[in-house]
Design a protein around this motif. Structure first.
Motif, short mmCIF file in Angstrom:
data_model
loop_
_atom_site.label_atom_id
_atom_site.label_comp_id
_atom_site.label_asym_id
_atom_site.label_seq_id
_atom_site.Cartn_x
_atom_site.Cartn_y
_atom_site.Cartn_z
N ALA A 59 69.06 26.98 8.00
CA ALA A 59 68.52 26.48 9.20
C ALA A 59 70.15 25.42 9.86
CB ALA A 59 67.23 25.91 9.41
N THR A 122 68.37 26.36 15.12
CA THR A 122 68.65 27.69 14.80
C THR A 122 68.20 28.03 12.69
OG1 THR A 122 70.27 27.53 15.96
CG2 THR A 122 70.72 29.75 15.55
N ASN A 124 68.11 30.40 9.95
CA ASN A 124 69.52 32.15 9.76
C ASN A 124 68.38 32.65 9.02
OD1 ASN A 124 70.91 30.37 10.76
ND2 ASN A 124 71.29 29.27 9.85
N THR A 130 69.28 35.24 14.18
CA THR A 130 69.32 34.02 13.95
C THR A 130 68.37 34.06 14.65
OG1 THR A 130 70.69 33.76 15.29
CG2 THR A 130 71.55 33.50 13.27
N THR A 132 66.12 30.60 17.18
CA THR A 132 65.77 29.38 18.18
C THR A 132 64.71 29.07 17.85
OG1 THR A 132 68.23 29.53 18.91
CG2 THR A 132 66.56 28.13 19.98
#
Ligand code: CU
Length: 141
Positions: A59, A122, A124, A130, A132
């Motif tokens: 992240a 964000t 990952n 991704t 948010t």
């Protein structure tokens, strides 16, 4: 020319949809930090809503220099933290990131985490997708 652009956009959109991770994230929160603290932690509940395994690999946030996925483990009678390179969530399963367990470790806080602050991350995933998320800073109880 116009046709080519339309096809290009459609392909791009389709590619994005094909790689989107179907995950539900809820109850995002962070623990407030004392002044001068360099590190922080964020927590949330993550539910896999797709047929394949989801792997959270990292992240980012503008609130800290670096973020790692961590877990707490007992070793030699001591509770220690260690990095998790890929946090797996099986199909239909829920993983809770919470104190004493999995968490997002924030290294190098830009500013102390103050109660009420909204912090954006964000997430990952290993397939390149991704997501948010935004969490609120809560008091240390
Ligand atoms: Cu940690």
């Amino acid at each position: 020319m116009r046709f080519t652009i339309a096809v290009g956009l459609a392909t791009l959109l389709f590619a994005n949809l094909a790689h989107a991770v179907d995950v539900d994230i809820s109850n995002v929160w962070l623990r407030e930090t004392i002044p001068g603290a360099e590190n922080g932690a964020a927590y949330f509940t993550m539910t896999n809503q797709q047929a394949e395994v989801i792997r959270l690999v990292g992240a980012t946030t503008s609130a800290a220099r670096a973020v790692e996925v961590h877990e707490h483990v007992m070793r030699d009678g001591m509770l220690r933290m260690r990095r998790v390179l890929a946090l797996e969530v099986a199909p239909d399963a829920t993983v809770e990131l919470k104190p004493g367990s999995y968490h997002l470790m924030m290294f190098g806080l830009v500013a102390p985490l103050v109660v009420g602050d909204q912090i954006e991350f964000t997430l990952n995933f290993d397939n390149g997708d991704t997501k948010t998320i935004i969490g609120e800073v809560r008091p240390i109880q």
